[in-house]
Write a protein that holds these residues in place. Structure first.
Motif, PDB file in Angstrom:
ATOM      1  N   ASN A  45      -2.547   3.939  -1.934  1.00 43.11           N
ATOM      2  CA  ASN A  45      -3.276   3.692  -3.174  1.00 43.11           C
ATOM      3  C   ASN A  45      -3.186   4.945  -4.031  1.00 43.11           C
ATOM      4  O   ASN A  45      -3.131   6.062  -3.483  1.00 43.11           O
ATOM      5  N   MET A  46      -3.143   4.776  -5.338  1.00 41.07           N
ATOM      6  CA  MET A  46      -3.118   5.932  -6.235  1.00 41.07           C
ATOM      7  C   MET A  46      -4.272   5.847  -7.217  1.00 41.07           C
ATOM      8  O   MET A  46      -4.547   4.786  -7.773  1.00 41.07           O
ATOM      9  N   GLY A  47      -4.938   6.979  -7.411  1.00 43.22           N
ATOM     10  CA  GLY A  47      -6.048   7.043  -8.345  1.00 43.22           C
ATOM     11  C   GLY A  47      -6.287   8.464  -8.795  1.00 43.22           C
ATOM     12  O   GLY A  47      -5.492   9.370  -8.524  1.00 43.22           O
ATOM     13  N   ARG A  48      -7.400   8.697  -9.458  1.00 45.33           N
ATOM     14  CA  ARG A  48      -7.709  10.025  -9.979  1.00 45.33           C
ATOM     15  C   ARG A  48      -7.883  11.048  -8.863  1.00 45.33           C
ATOM     16  O   ARG A  48      -7.623  12.233  -9.051  1.00 45.33           O
ATOM     17  N   ALA A  49      -8.329  10.584  -7.694  1.00 44.69           N
ATOM     18  CA  ALA A  49      -8.553  11.501  -6.577  1.00 44.69           C
ATOM     19  C   ALA A  49      -7.257  11.897  -5.891  1.00 44.69           C
ATOM     20  O   ALA A  49      -7.243  12.833  -5.089  1.00 44.69           O
ATOM     21  N   GLY A  50      -6.163  11.207  -6.198  1.00 45.95           N
ATOM     22  CA  GLY A  50      -4.881  11.517  -5.578  1.00 45.95           C
ATOM     23  C   GLY A  50      -4.242  10.298  -4.951  1.00 45.95           C
ATOM     24  O   GLY A  50      -4.531   9.154  -5.332  1.00 45.95           O
ATOM     25  N   ILE A  51      -3.377  10.538  -3.994  1.00 48.19           N
ATOM     26  CA  ILE A  51      -2.649   9.472  -3.301  1.00 48.19           C
ATOM     27  C   ILE A  51      -3.304   9.260  -1.942  1.00 48.19           C
ATOM     28  O   ILE A  51      -3.351  10.168  -1.114  1.00 48.19           O
ATOM     29  N   LYS A  52      -3.825   8.075  -1.706  1.00 53.12           N
ATOM     30  CA  LYS A  52      -4.475   7.767  -0.437  1.00 53.12           C
ATOM     31  C   LYS A  52      -3.499   7.022   0.467  1.00 53.12           C
ATOM     32  O   LYS A  52      -2.911   6.016   0.067  1.00 53.12           O
ATOM     33  N   LEU A  53      -3.308   7.538   1.669  1.00 53.44           N
ATOM     34  CA  LEU A  53      -2.396   6.920   2.622  1.00 53.44           C
ATOM     35  C   LEU A  53      -3.136   5.803   3.352  1.00 53.44           C
ATOM     36  O   LEU A  53      -4.092   6.055   4.082  1.00 53.44           O
ATOM     37  N   VAL A  54      -2.683   4.581   3.164  1.00 55.14           N
ATOM     38  CA  VAL A  54      -3.332   3.412   3.752  1.00 55.14           C
ATOM     39  C   VAL A  54      -2.651   2.992   5.043  1.00 55.14           C
ATOM     40  O   VAL A  54      -3.302   2.638   6.024  1.00 55.14           O
ATOM     41  N   ALA A  55      -1.314   3.036   5.047  1.00 55.81           N
ATOM     42  CA  ALA A  55      -0.541   2.590   6.218  1.00 55.81           C
ATOM     43  C   ALA A  55       0.348   3.736   6.695  1.00 55.81           C
ATOM     44  O   ALA A  55       1.561   3.746   6.449  1.00 55.81           O
ATOM     45  N   ARG A  56      -0.242   4.696   7.400  1.00 55.12           N
ATOM     46  CA  ARG A  56       0.507   5.847   7.896  1.00 55.12           C
ATOM     47  C   ARG A  56       1.627   5.419   8.834  1.00 55.12           C
ATOM     48  O   ARG A  56       2.699   6.037   8.863  1.00 55.12           O
ATOM     49  N   ASP A  57       1.377   4.356   9.607  1.00 54.43           N
ATOM     50  CA  ASP A  57       2.392   3.893  10.555  1.00 54.43           C
ATOM     51  C   ASP A  57       3.651   3.420   9.843  1.00 54.43           C
ATOM     52  O   ASP A  57       4.764   3.621  10.338  1.00 54.43           O
ATOM     53  N   LYS A  58       3.488   2.821   8.661  1.00 55.22           N
ATOM     54  CA  LYS A  58       4.646   2.366   7.888  1.00 55.22           C
ATOM     55  C   LYS A  58       5.463   3.555   7.393  1.00 55.22           C
ATOM     56  O   LYS A  58       6.701   3.525   7.398  1.00 55.22           O
ATOM     57  N   LEU A  59       4.771   4.606   6.952  1.00 54.15           N
ATOM     58  CA  LEU A  59       5.457   5.801   6.476  1.00 54.15           C
ATOM     59  C   LEU A  59       6.194   6.496   7.615  1.00 54.15           C
ATOM     60  O   LEU A  59       7.330   6.951   7.451  1.00 54.15           O
ATOM     61  N   LYS A  60       5.563   6.569   8.791  1.00 53.63           N
ATOM     62  CA  LYS A  60       6.204   7.182   9.949  1.00 53.63           C
ATOM     63  C   LYS A  60       7.440   6.394  10.376  1.00 53.63           C
ATOM     64  O   LYS A  60       8.479   6.970  10.715  1.00 53.63           O
ATOM     65  N   ALA A  61       7.327   5.069  10.353  1.00 53.69           N
ATOM     66  CA  ALA A  61       8.464   4.221  10.715  1.00 53.69           C
ATOM     67  C   ALA A  61       9.614   4.399   9.738  1.00 53.69           C
ATOM     68  O   ALA A  61      10.792   4.392  10.124  1.00 53.69           O
ATOM     69  N   LEU A  62       9.277   4.584   8.453  1.00 52.63           N
ATOM     70  CA  LEU A  62      10.298   4.791   7.423  1.00 52.63           C
ATOM     71  C   LEU A  62      11.065   6.079   7.669  1.00 52.63           C
ATOM     72  O   LEU A  62      12.289   6.135   7.504  1.00 52.63           O
ATOM     73  N   ILE A  63      10.351   7.114   8.086  1.00 51.95           N
ATOM     74  CA  ILE A  63      10.999   8.403   8.389  1.00 51.95           C
ATOM     75  C   ILE A  63      11.970   8.233   9.541  1.00 51.95           C
ATOM     76  O   ILE A  63      13.115   8.710   9.494  1.00 51.95           O
ATOM     77  N   GLN A  64      11.533   7.571  10.605  1.00 49.12           N
ATOM     78  CA  GLN A  64      12.398   7.365  11.771  1.00 49.12           C
ATOM     79  C   GLN A  64      13.625   6.535  11.404  1.00 49.12           C
ATOM     80  O   GLN A  64      14.731   6.819  11.861  1.00 49.12           O
ATOM     81  N   GLU A  65      13.424   5.551  10.569  1.00 48.58           N
ATOM     82  CA  GLU A  65      14.532   4.705  10.128  1.00 48.58           C
ATOM     83  C   GLU A  65      15.531   5.512   9.302  1.00 48.58           C
ATOM     84  O   GLU A  65      16.747   5.371   9.442  1.00 48.58           O
ATOM     85  N   LEU A  70       9.983  11.775   1.004  1.00 49.58           N
ATOM     86  CA  LEU A  70       8.684  11.576   0.348  1.00 49.58           C
ATOM     87  C   LEU A  70       7.611  11.213   1.370  1.00 49.58           C
ATOM     88  O   LEU A  70       6.499  11.754   1.329  1.00 49.58           O
ATOM     89  N   ALA A  71       7.927  10.307   2.288  1.00 46.82           N
ATOM     90  CA  ALA A  71       6.962   9.926   3.321  1.00 46.82           C
ATOM     91  C   ALA A  71       6.581  11.121   4.186  1.00 46.82           C
ATOM     92  O   ALA A  71       5.402  11.329   4.502  1.00 46.82           O
ATOM     93  N   LEU A  72       7.584  11.926   4.544  1.00 47.74           N
ATOM     94  CA  LEU A  72       7.326  13.106   5.372  1.00 47.74           C
ATOM     95  C   LEU A  72       6.431  14.097   4.641  1.00 47.74           C
ATOM     96  O   LEU A  72       5.497  14.653   5.224  1.00 47.74           O
ATOM     97  N   ARG A  73       6.688  14.306   3.354  1.00 42.83           N
ATOM     98  CA  ARG A  73       5.881  15.248   2.581  1.00 42.83           C
ATOM     99  C   ARG A  73       4.443  14.750   2.456  1.00 42.83           C
ATOM    100  O   ARG A  73       3.492  15.530   2.595  1.00 42.83           O
ATOM    101  N   LEU A  74       4.244  13.460   2.206  1.00 41.42           N
ATOM    102  CA  LEU A  74       2.889  12.923   2.075  1.00 41.42           C
ATOM    103  C   LEU A  74       2.108  13.082   3.379  1.00 41.42           C
ATOM    104  O   LEU A  74       0.940  13.491   3.370  1.00 41.42           O
ATOM    105  N   LEU A  75       2.742  12.781   4.497  1.00 42.04           N
ATOM    106  CA  LEU A  75       2.077  12.907   5.787  1.00 42.04           C
ATOM    107  C   LEU A  75       1.750  14.368   6.098  1.00 42.04           C
ATOM    108  O   LEU A  75       0.664  14.679   6.606  1.00 42.04           O
TER     109      LEU A  75
END
Length: 229
Positions: free
Chosen positions: A205-225, A159-164
């Motif tokens: 964050n999630m809203g009508r405009a879509g999913i806003k990535l606030v902490a990209r570094d956290k998502l990248k770290a999750l992928i590596q983990e 999921l993190a990889l797809r969002l990025l």
């Protein structure tokens, strides 16, 4: 044939296509005049696996999905292509049949270039042929990497990889949760649960405009983990 009033726009688009950019301006102009503009509506197939490889296509607008099906009939997404990708060149080169289904993710406009015209252009300009071989090699590596991630990453990693990937250089993903779930091979319910966990963590964050990535570094770290486990 492409309409005369569209020729300049088509020539400019061909100049942005990785393969076509290697051709001379004169050859691109010739292909622009020979090409046939087509439109594929969202969800419809451009061509199916096993179809005759009688043309290649340049994606002018929209987004195209490369996919195949399992024995159980489930669609497996291999890649998504955006402007100005060249599509269907493998079957054009070897004269074989299509190796995958190609479908429009959203309404897409393409230029169809017949096999005879494409082969003639490549034969006249060997540098473009080398560029095509390099592009095919890159796509093969990408497909291998995608298959490896599908088998090794857990739900959070996929999921993190797809969002990025979908956000690119931006910060917002506009895909629906249903579409995201389909692209990573998961249920919408599991995707929704994971997204809300990340909202609570302050990663998105999630809203009508879509999913806003606030902490990209956290998502990248999750992928590596996920890859390391």
């Amino acid at each position: 044939m492409a309409e005369k009033q569209d020729i300049h726009a088509v020539e400019a688009a061909l100049g942005k296509a990785e393969l076509m950019a290697a051709l001379s301006p004169a050859t691109r102009t010739k292909l622009a005049k020979q090409g046939q503009p087509i439109v594929v509506e969202s969800g419809k197939l451009l061509f199916a696996k096993g179809d005759k490889g009688d043309a290649l296509y340049v994606l002018m607008e929209g987004e195209i999905e490369v996919r195949t099906s399992t024995e159980a009939g489930k669609d497996v997404r291999i890649a998504a292509l955006k402007p100005y990708a060249v599509i269907g060149e493998m079957a054009v080169l070897d004269g074989g049949v299509r190796s995958a289904d190609i479908a429009a993710i959203r309404k897409s406009r393409l230029l169809r270039i017949g096999r005879d015209q494409a082969i003639a252009a490549l034969e006249s300009e060997p540098k473009a042929l080398l560029k095509l071989i390099a592009e095919l090699s890159k796509r093969l590596r990408h497909a291998d990497s995608a298959l490896e991630d599908a088998h090794t990453l857990d739900l959070g990693g996929r999921l993190a990889l797809r969002l990025l990937d979908e956000a690119g250089d931006g910060a917002t993903v506009t895909l629906t949760q249903t579409e995201i779930a389909r692209r990573i091979g998961a249920s919408r319910e599991k995707v929704n649960r994971k997204l809300h966990e990340w909202v609570d963590e302050g990663w998105i964050n999630m809203g009508r405009a879509g999913i806003k990535l606030v902490a990209r570094d956290k998502l990248k770290a999750l992928i590596q983990e996920s890859r390391a486990t």
